[in-house]
Motif scaffolding. Structure first.
Motif, PDB file in Angstrom:
ATOM      1  N   ASP A  10     -33.633 -33.827  -4.713  1.00  0.00           N
ATOM      2  CA  ASP A  10     -32.247 -34.485  -4.852  1.00  0.00           C
ATOM      3  C   ASP A  10     -31.627 -33.780  -6.024  1.00  0.00           C
ATOM      4  OD1 ASP A  10     -30.510 -36.408  -4.436  1.00  0.00           O
ATOM      5  OD2 ASP A  10     -31.024 -38.031  -5.897  1.00  0.00           O
ATOM      6  N   ASN A  48     -37.238 -34.089  -7.911  1.00  0.00           N
ATOM      7  CA  ASN A  48     -38.293 -34.257  -7.014  1.00  0.00           C
ATOM      8  C   ASN A  48     -39.551 -34.817  -7.080  1.00  0.00           C
ATOM      9  OD1 ASN A  48     -39.495 -32.474  -8.679  1.00  0.00           O
ATOM     10  ND2 ASN A  48     -40.107 -30.871  -7.438  1.00  0.00           N
ATOM     11  N   VAL A  77     -31.638 -32.320 -11.057  1.00  0.00           N
ATOM     12  CA  VAL A  77     -32.426 -32.201 -10.079  1.00  0.00           C
ATOM     13  C   VAL A  77     -33.776 -33.092 -10.041  1.00  0.00           C
ATOM     14  CG1 VAL A  77     -33.720 -30.325  -8.578  1.00  0.00           C
ATOM     15  CG2 VAL A  77     -31.502 -30.033  -9.740  1.00  0.00           C
ATOM     16  N   ILE A  82     -31.188 -42.567 -11.717  1.00  0.00           N
ATOM     17  CA  ILE A  82     -31.744 -41.530 -10.506  1.00  0.00           C
ATOM     18  C   ILE A  82     -32.806 -42.342 -10.142  1.00  0.00           C
ATOM     19  CG2 ILE A  82     -33.105 -39.266 -10.257  1.00  0.00           C
ATOM     20  CD1 ILE A  82     -31.334 -38.141 -12.723  1.00  0.00           C
ATOM     21  N   ILE A 132     -27.761 -34.205  -8.177  1.00  0.00           N
ATOM     22  CA  ILE A 132     -26.631 -34.978  -8.771  1.00  0.00           C
ATOM     23  C   ILE A 132     -25.823 -34.219  -9.718  1.00  0.00           C
ATOM     24  CG2 ILE A 132     -25.873 -37.366  -9.702  1.00  0.00           C
ATOM     25  CD1 ILE A 132     -28.840 -38.045  -8.894  1.00  0.00           C
ATOM     26  N   THR A 166     -33.469 -46.015  -1.825  1.00  0.00           N
ATOM     27  CA  THR A 166     -33.781 -45.370  -0.594  1.00  0.00           C
ATOM     28  C   THR A 166     -34.939 -45.615   0.191  1.00  0.00           C
ATOM     29  OG1 THR A 166     -32.252 -43.373  -1.488  1.00  0.00           O
ATOM     30  CG2 THR A 166     -33.514 -42.894   0.597  1.00  0.00           C
ATOM     31  N   CYS A 174     -39.156 -35.489  -1.514  1.00  0.00           N
ATOM     32  CA  CYS A 174     -37.665 -35.432  -1.751  1.00  0.00           C
ATOM     33  C   CYS A 174     -37.395 -34.337  -2.788  1.00  0.00           C
ATOM     34  CB  CYS A 174     -37.210 -36.692  -2.224  1.00  0.00           C
ATOM     35  SG  CYS A 174     -37.549 -38.191  -1.133  1.00  0.00           S
ATOM     36  N   ALA A 233     -31.918 -44.662  -7.503  1.00  0.00           N
ATOM     37  CA  ALA A 233     -31.595 -44.327  -6.295  1.00  0.00           C
ATOM     38  C   ALA A 233     -32.685 -43.938  -5.287  1.00  0.00           C
ATOM     39  CB  ALA A 233     -30.528 -42.932  -6.336  1.00  0.00           C
ATOM     40  N   PHE A 234     -33.743 -43.470  -5.920  1.00  0.00           N
ATOM     41  CA  PHE A 234     -34.875 -43.221  -5.067  1.00  0.00           C
ATOM     42  C   PHE A 234     -35.546 -44.415  -4.638  1.00  0.00           C
ATOM     43  CE2 PHE A 234     -35.053 -38.743  -7.108  1.00  0.00           C
ATOM     44  CZ  PHE A 234     -35.210 -38.093  -5.926  1.00  0.00           C
TER      45      PHE A 234
END
Length: 125
Positions: A48, A60, A58, A14, A50, A21, A46, A17-18
């Motif tokens: 997110d 944020n 989740v 996770i 998954i 991005t 954000c 991924a952030f």
């Protein structure tokens, strides 16, 4: 969340991924900021989700009202004594934003974006 949180989703997946991005967005900013300088002030909180092994994860953004998140920023920006401050009765990053982690907001993350041709109101000294 530990290394493998509920449902087997590794926390690092996770986080990465952030990070990826945001890095891709910053590369876009590098390409465009001379012709579109306000792009360095674009950012987003954000949220997110998954789904992995039947478990919804989740994540944020965090805000600097939480002391531990304020403390996380200080070693990352050692040359910036104003990285966090209390302004208008709320903790803020560089006196401007409440969210401490977001996608974008390049002028707050890299000083090389905090200069002309960026509009003066965004330039950090």
């Amino acid at each position: 969340m530990d290394e493998n949180g509920p449902g087997g989703m590794p926390e690092e997946v996770i986080r990465q991924a952030f990070f990826n991005t945001d890095e891709e967005f910053l590369l876009s900013v590098e390409r465009e900021w001379q012709t579109n300088p306000k792009i360095v002030s674009v950012g987003s909180c954000c949220l997110d989700g998954i789904l992995c092994n039947g478990m919804l994860h989740v994540a944020n953004d965090l805000n600097v009202n939480d002391g531990s998140f304020r403390e996380d920023l200080i070693p990352l920006f050692q040359n910036d004594p104003n990285i966090v401050g209390f302004k208008q009765n709320i903790w803020r990053v560089r006196g401007l934003v409440h969210i401490s982690r977001s996608i974008g907001d390049a002028y707050l993350k890299r000083f090389d974006f905090s200069r002309s041709p960026l509009p003066a109101k965004f330039i950090q000294s």
